[in-house]
Design an enzyme around this catalytic site. Structure first.
Site, PDB file in Angstrom:
ATOM      1  N   GLN A   1      -9.998   0.503 -15.882  1.00 50.77           N
ATOM      2  CA  GLN A   1     -10.546  -0.444 -14.899  1.00 50.77           C
ATOM      3  C   GLN A   1     -11.819   0.116 -14.272  1.00 50.77           C
ATOM      4  O   GLN A   1     -12.823  -0.585 -14.106  1.00 50.77           O
ATOM      5  CB  GLN A   1      -9.482  -0.711 -13.831  1.00 50.77           C
ATOM      6  CG  GLN A   1      -9.978  -1.481 -12.624  1.00 50.77           C
ATOM      7  CD  GLN A   1      -8.837  -1.847 -11.696  1.00 50.77           C
ATOM      8  OE1 GLN A   1      -8.109  -2.789 -11.976  1.00 50.77           O
ATOM      9  NE2 GLN A   1      -8.667  -1.125 -10.612  1.00 50.77           N
TER      10      GLN A   1
ATOM     11  N   HIS B   1      -3.604   4.239  -2.248  1.00 49.11           N
ATOM     12  CA  HIS B   1      -4.555   3.312  -1.615  1.00 49.11           C
ATOM     13  C   HIS B   1      -5.185   3.962  -0.368  1.00 49.11           C
ATOM     14  O   HIS B   1      -6.388   3.837  -0.133  1.00 49.11           O
ATOM     15  CB  HIS B   1      -3.848   2.035  -1.159  1.00 49.11           C
ATOM     16  CG  HIS B   1      -3.234   1.226  -2.265  1.00 49.11           C
ATOM     17  ND1 HIS B   1      -1.872   1.119  -2.423  1.00 49.11           N
ATOM     18  CD2 HIS B   1      -3.787   0.465  -3.246  1.00 49.11           C
ATOM     19  CE1 HIS B   1      -1.610   0.326  -3.451  1.00 49.11           C
ATOM     20  NE2 HIS B   1      -2.750  -0.074  -3.986  1.00 49.11           N
TER      21      HIS B   1
ATOM     22  N   LEU C   1       0.806  -1.217   0.000  1.00 42.48           N
ATOM     23  CA  LEU C   1       0.000   0.000   0.000  1.00 42.48           C
ATOM     24  C   LEU C   1       0.842   1.271   0.000  1.00 42.48           C
ATOM     25  O   LEU C   1       1.930   1.309   0.567  1.00 42.48           O
ATOM     26  CB  LEU C   1      -0.915  -0.010   1.227  1.00 42.48           C
ATOM     27  CG  LEU C   1      -1.836  -1.231   1.341  1.00 42.48           C
ATOM     28  CD1 LEU C   1      -2.699  -1.113   2.597  1.00 42.48           C
ATOM     29  CD2 LEU C   1      -2.706  -1.390   0.097  1.00 42.48           C
TER      30      LEU C   1
END
Ligand code: AMP
Length: 278
Positions: free
Chosen positions: A150, A34, A30
């Site tokens: 995405q 994130h 991370l």
């Protein structure tokens, strides 16, 4: 913070929760990008659930699944500091037991941009995200604008399949020199790291030309290509100026455009994007 490794335990934890649930799926290792998703989720939902799963099915045979960076202990410490309620960390065996044979496929937009050099990538993503949504049952799920295609693919899946949750997009978090934060940046050598902001420089160049009245998409692509080609460590995979929903290449940028690129810096493949007129 509860850490669970099985689907049964995750469902049991979910069953105990009252109030809204925000979900942040990750592949771990991370960084501040994130954590921005987690913080955004915390402002909008009562409990945040994060997942850490390096999903093997979204990596191609020549891609970096084996060397993808991993540090679960550090990840858990970071998530604990952000007041995450539950972390789901399944094994590949737990997610894909022997005999697993289903998939979720979004057609059309998955064939362009990232879909071309990475066949099967988005089917891996949509299948695992659909599984995670079914297991976690979130009210909202948070995705980074960094992975714009995405995000578009997941929105399409949720809409087409009438999934009962809201998808929230979070702006890209960058290093001070503009490089989009990514777990893969750790693969860069010091010289490559110096070259890597060329992606962001190219996106800023396109934005500058567009703001000065340049609407011709081919010319915007050419300006970016010329800039990146001057960087010896950089090798272009694609430079795109596309419709943000269909991801079809545009001739003219009249209203909105997703400007995106994939560039290899040495052995590391980096992607980045910016939205014009968004
Ligand atoms: P990953 O662990 O790379 O699969 O990323 C998990 C989530 O974090 C995805 O929704 C990404 O789009 C998002 N993300 C990754 N990098 C960034 C960043 N620099 N800024 C914002 N979100 C990001």
């Amino acid at each position: 913070m509860k850490v669970v490794e099985t689907i049964a335990a995750m469902k049991a934890e979910r069953g105990k929760l009252a109030g809204s649930v925000g979900f942040v799926p990750t592949m771990g290792y991370l960084h501040e990008g994130h954590l921005a998703l987690v913080r955004h989720a915390r402002t909008e939902t009562l409990t945040v659930i994060a997942s850490i799963f390096v999903n093997p099915t979204q990596f191609g045979p020549q891609e970096d699944f084996a060397t993808y960076p991993r540090d679960p202990e550090r990840d858990l410490a970071l998530l604990e500091k952000e007041n995450v309620g539950v972390v789901f960390m399944p094994s590949a065996q737990e997610m894909y037991p022997q005999g697993f044979s289903s998939s979720v496929a979004v057609e059309g937009i998955t064939e362009r941009l990232e879909g071309k050099p990475r066949p099967g990538h988005f089917m891996g993503v949509t299948t695992v995200v659909a599984k995670l949504f079914n297991i976690v049952q979130p009210d909202r799920a948070y995705f980074g604008q960094k992975d714009a295609q995405q995000l578009a693919v997941i929105r399409k899946m949720v809409s087409d399949l009438n999934m009962n949750l809201e998808i929230v997009a979070v702006p890209t978090v960058r290093e001070p020199d503009g490089l989009a934060m990514s777990s893969r940046n750790t693969h860069l050598s010091p010289e490559e790291r110096k070259a890597a902001p060329v992606l962001w420089k190219a996106l800023c160049l396109a934005r500058g030309h567009w703001e000065n009245g340049e609407k011709d998409a081919a010319r915007l692509r050419q300006e970016m290509t010329t800039l990146i080609e001057r960087e010896p460590f950089a090798q272009i995979e694609y430079v795109s100026v596309a419709d943000p929903e269909t991801l079809e290449e545009l001739e003219k940028v009249d209203s909105q455009a997703l400007v995106s690129l994939a560039v290899r810096i040495g052995g590391t493949r980096l992607i980045d994007n910016t939205m014009l007129g968004g």
